[in-house]
Design a protein around this motif. Structure first.
Motif, PDB file in Angstrom:
ATOM      1  N   ARG A   4       8.374 -31.721   9.226  1.00 25.40           N
ATOM      2  CA  ARG A   4       7.438 -30.959  10.056  1.00 25.40           C
ATOM      3  C   ARG A   4       6.104 -31.695  10.134  1.00 25.40           C
ATOM      4  O   ARG A   4       5.050 -31.110  10.035  1.00 25.40           O
ATOM      5  CB  ARG A   4       7.239 -29.542   9.511  1.00 25.40           C
ATOM      6  N   ASP A   5       6.196 -32.984  10.311  1.00 22.65           N
ATOM      7  CA  ASP A   5       4.995 -33.801  10.406  1.00 22.65           C
ATOM      8  C   ASP A   5       4.617 -34.018  11.859  1.00 22.65           C
ATOM      9  O   ASP A   5       5.468 -34.080  12.742  1.00 22.65           O
ATOM     10  CB  ASP A   5       5.215 -35.180   9.768  1.00 22.65           C
ATOM     11  N   LEU A   6       3.344 -34.131  12.073  1.00 20.45           N
ATOM     12  CA  LEU A   6       2.785 -34.520  13.363  1.00 20.45           C
ATOM     13  C   LEU A   6       2.306 -35.948  13.188  1.00 20.45           C
ATOM     14  O   LEU A   6       2.266 -36.467  12.067  1.00 20.45           O
ATOM     15  CB  LEU A   6       1.641 -33.580  13.728  1.00 20.45           C
ATOM     16  N   ARG A  70       0.528 -33.224   8.201  1.00 22.80           N
ATOM     17  CA  ARG A  70       1.352 -32.005   8.161  1.00 22.80           C
ATOM     18  C   ARG A  70       0.986 -31.017   9.265  1.00 22.80           C
ATOM     19  O   ARG A  70      -0.183 -30.762   9.531  1.00 22.80           O
ATOM     20  CB  ARG A  70       1.228 -31.321   6.811  1.00 22.80           C
ATOM     21  N   GLU A  71       2.025 -30.465   9.869  1.00 24.98           N
ATOM     22  CA  GLU A  71       1.851 -29.477  10.930  1.00 24.98           C
ATOM     23  C   GLU A  71       1.073 -28.258  10.433  1.00 24.98           C
ATOM     24  O   GLU A  71       0.153 -27.788  11.116  1.00 24.98           O
ATOM     25  CB  GLU A  71       3.228 -29.040  11.446  1.00 24.98           C
ATOM     26  N   HIS A  75      -2.498 -26.781  12.004  1.00 22.96           N
ATOM     27  CA  HIS A  75      -2.669 -25.432  12.556  1.00 22.96           C
ATOM     28  C   HIS A  75      -3.701 -24.627  11.766  1.00 22.96           C
ATOM     29  O   HIS A  75      -4.457 -23.844  12.358  1.00 22.96           O
ATOM     30  CB  HIS A  75      -1.324 -24.709  12.645  1.00 22.96           C
ATOM     31  N   THR A 113       1.140 -33.270  18.631  1.00 23.77           N
ATOM     32  CA  THR A 113       1.069 -32.093  17.768  1.00 23.77           C
ATOM     33  C   THR A 113       2.325 -31.246  17.919  1.00 23.77           C
ATOM     34  O   THR A 113       2.337 -30.073  17.594  1.00 23.77           O
ATOM     35  CB  THR A 113      -0.199 -31.254  18.049  1.00 23.77           C
ATOM     36  N   TYR A 114       3.382 -31.890  18.398  1.00 25.56           N
ATOM     37  CA  TYR A 114       4.701 -31.266  18.424  1.00 25.56           C
ATOM     38  C   TYR A 114       5.519 -31.946  17.331  1.00 25.56           C
ATOM     39  O   TYR A 114       5.560 -33.181  17.273  1.00 25.56           O
ATOM     40  CB  TYR A 114       5.379 -31.458  19.785  1.00 25.56           C
ATOM     41  N   PRO A 115       6.172 -31.179  16.462  1.00 24.99           N
ATOM     42  CA  PRO A 115       6.874 -31.795  15.323  1.00 24.99           C
ATOM     43  C   PRO A 115       8.226 -32.396  15.690  1.00 24.99           C
ATOM     44  O   PRO A 115       9.274 -31.812  15.443  1.00 24.99           O
ATOM     45  CB  PRO A 115       7.033 -30.623  14.346  1.00 24.99           C
TER      46      PRO A 115
END
Length: 185
Positions: A4-6, A70-71, A75, A113-115
């Motif tokens: 779930r990384d960007l 990290r996403e 956020h 910014t989309y994983p």
């Protein structure tokens, strides 16, 4: 990091002397850069207010510096983001990205910014557009944050594609968000 990384991608001409990865990420503004002890080719640190890991991808025509973050951290940073760009909690990330682009002078650079599961797949998919200097196609991709160098900005035939998107100056170039207001990222 995790699945779930960007990431931010910075493209360079293959064979361009970039130096050691540790030095390259320091030039990109990564602070506290240190090589991960249990693996090679990965540097950890902080960038734009986020913990990050960086590595290089060797593609057919380019070398790509990847900065993963990290996403969840991204956020959390944006929590309560306002309509105005300077009220966005991730403005420090945008400024770090701008500073990295100005220091490194990549062929192209953007933040996703989309994983996506694999940064390699995205980097590889965009390589031909970057190498062919198809600025209009890069703008149409609507990356969450895209760096338009002064040369790319001059090559862009129609500026109407930029009108409905938030922008920040980047020297003589431009940072172009994917959208505007709270949805800019």
């Amino acid at each position: 990091m995790s699945d779930r990384d960007l990431f931010a991608l910075f493209y360079f001409t293959k064979g361009e002397p970039l130096g050691r990865l540790e030095d390259l990420v320091r030039r990109a503004g990564v602070t506290g850069a240190r090589t991960r002890s249990w693996g090679t080719g990965v540097v950890q640190g902080a960038w734009g207010g986020l913990s990050c890991e960086s590595h290089l991808l060797q593609l057919s025509c380019t070398t790509v510096l990847v900065v993963n973050f990290r996403e969840d951290d991204f956020h959390a940073m944006r929590e309560g983001a306002g309509e105005l760009i300077y009220d966005d909690g991730a403005i420090d990330l945008a400024h770090s990205f701008r500073d990295s682009c100005l220091a490194l002078q990549p062929l192209a650079a953007f933040i996703s910014t989309y994983p996506f599961p694999m940064d390699f797949e995205v980097a590889e998919k965009q390589e031909a557009i970057v190498v062919n200097r198809d600025v209009a196609a890069l703008v149409e991709e609507r990356f969450n944050l895209f760096y338009l160098s002064p040369d790319q900005l001059a090559e862009l035939q129609s500026r109407e594609r930029l009108a409905a998107r938030d922008m920040l100056p980047a020297g003589s170039g431009l940072l172009l968000f994917g959208d505007s207001g709270p949805d800019r990222w």
